[in-house]
Enzyme design. Structure first.
Site, PDB file in Angstrom:
ATOM      1  N   LYS A  35      20.558  71.106  76.856  1.00 34.87           N
ATOM      2  CA  LYS A  35      21.144  71.972  75.834  1.00 34.87           C
ATOM      3  C   LYS A  35      20.129  73.033  75.417  1.00 34.87           C
ATOM      4  CE  LYS A  35      19.838  68.900  72.008  1.00 34.87           C
ATOM      5  NZ  LYS A  35      20.307  68.160  70.826  1.00 34.87           N
ATOM      6  N   ARG A 131      26.756  63.358  61.120  1.00 33.25           N
ATOM      7  CA  ARG A 131      26.925  64.678  61.715  1.00 33.25           C
ATOM      8  C   ARG A 131      28.282  64.668  62.425  1.00 33.25           C
ATOM      9  NH1 ARG A 131      21.839  66.934  65.122  1.00 33.25           N
ATOM     10  NH2 ARG A 131      22.747  65.538  66.678  1.00 33.25           N
ATOM     11  N   TYR A 253      -1.853  91.709  57.894  1.00 39.24           N
ATOM     12  CA  TYR A 253      -0.966  91.944  56.751  1.00 39.24           C
ATOM     13  C   TYR A 253      -1.281  90.997  55.604  1.00 39.24           C
ATOM     14  CZ  TYR A 253       2.134  94.890  59.577  1.00 39.24           C
ATOM     15  OH  TYR A 253       2.669  95.893  60.346  1.00 39.24           O
ATOM     16  N   MET A 301       4.359  91.121  64.225  1.00 34.46           N
ATOM     17  CA  MET A 301       5.516  91.138  65.122  1.00 34.46           C
ATOM     18  C   MET A 301       5.108  91.075  66.586  1.00 34.46           C
ATOM     19  SD  MET A 301       8.582  93.960  65.421  1.00 34.46           S
ATOM     20  CE  MET A 301       9.187  93.632  63.763  1.00 34.46           C
TER      21      MET A 301
END
Length: 359
Positions: A35, A131, A253, A301
């Protein structure tokens, strides 16, 4: 020139890890869980790599199962989440897929008429994960309804453990499962990677190794290497710049890292747009030429920064192992970032060039 970042996907490692799973329960029929694009490793190539074994390849969507069938794969394919509507159920029958039934609304689709071909079904039991799955008191009636259909073959009973990797373990859920199956007598499918490796009672007719196939550990207290698993994904990127800092200089940053002494900082061509976790803190491990290094500053990024102070020979063009080799496991990085190796594998961005080895 392409951006100097690459992921190496090792199919030989996946085959080795599958054999490790089989060794845990040699008599079981071992699903290979592919998956989420085989946890970011490419579901088509992983399915092909495992095609030498008679296994089941769970997939989350019928469209991917169709792709595997069109590629010539004839092994059983289980749709782990089941079908989402009547049309998909009909396609599952045509493609000879195995479909979990987990809720009453799925029976409404069957009431619309016969399927175009016989369909193999597994009944999913909710034993405490809450679930998907029928409650224990609902399961006998659901099983009887399916067994009464001429176009359905009920192949087994399955459930999923919530805490196979830690406390309180699987005992309570497995007890609920066995109580239901005592009257049904269906083949059992309960073991995920963690249960398969630590809980012998879960090793039933079917097992379904997932994360262990890709060389990460399902446990917080035991490494993949200690479990005999090999990493199947290696992420590397090059140093593209070097900065010399003085005490008091900040990096990145938010100026979250401030040098407390003279330092050399390497700028690496990998960032959160590549799938590297932005939340990875200073101190997250990496390696250069087999030598340990660590992140400093905030992940950007497209770039991240590492401490080169103790590696004076390292510079522009040198390759940095971010996970999957040189003593840096994907679980090490995930732990530092407060997440799990599963997420990092699945988050590897499409823009990162892949190189496949071990085919």
């Amino acid at each position: 020139m392409t951006r100097p970042i690459r992921a190496t996907l090792d199919l030989a490692a996946i085959r080795h890890n599958y054999q490790q799973a089989k060794a845990c329960s040699p008599e079981s029929f071992a699903f290979a869980v592919i998956k989420a694009d085989a946890y970011g490793h490419g579901y088509e190539q992983v399915a092909a790599a495992l095609a030498v074994w008679p296994t089941v390849l769970p997939s989350s969507t019928s469209s991917r199962a169709r792709t595997l069938r069109e590629a010539g794969l004839r092994q059983p394919i289980l749709l782990l989440e089941g079908c989402f509507d009547r049309a998909e159920l009909e396609e599952a029958a045509r493609l000879q897929l195995t479909v979990p039934f987990h809720a009453a609304h799925q029976f409404d689709w069957l009431k619309q008429g016969s399927l175009p071909a016989p369909l193999e079904v597994m009944l999913k039991l909710n034993t405490g994960m809450n679930r998907l799955g029928f409650r224990p008191d609902e399961a006998p009636r659901a099983a009887a309804w399916l067994q009464a259909r001429n176009d359905i073959r009920l192949a087994g009973l399955m459930t999923h453990f919530a805490t196979a990797d830690g406390d309180p373990g699987i005992a309570a859920q497995l007890s609920r499962f066995d109580e239901v199956n005592a009257s049904l007598g269906l083949p059992s499918c309960v073991a995920n990677s963690a249960a398969l490796m630590r809980h012998p009672a879960s090793r039933r007719q079917y097992v379904r190794p997932g994360i262990m196939l890709y060389g990460a550990s399902p446990f917080a207290d035991q490494s993949a290497a200690e479990l005999g698993l090999r990493p199947a994904m290696r992420l590397e990127a090059d140093i593209i710049g070097v900065q010399s800092l003085q005490a008091g200089d900040a990096v990145g940053y938010g100026a979250t890292f401030v040098a407390d002494r003279p330092m050399r900082i390497g700028v690496v061509a990998c960032g959160y747009a590549d799938g590297y976790p932005r939340v990875a803190p200073a101190g997250t491990p990496c390696a250069i030429g087999g030598q340990p290094a660590r992140l400093v500053g905030r992940v950007s990024m497209d770039m991240l920064t590492i401490d080169l102070t103790s590696l004076p020979q390292a510079g522009v063009g040198d390759r940095v192992t971010l996970w999957g080799g040189d003593g840096v496991s994907i679980d090490d990085v995930a732990t530092a970032a407060g997440t799990i190796g599963y997420e990092l594998m699945c988050a590897l961005a499409p823009r990162v060039p892949r190189r496949v080895v071990g085919a």
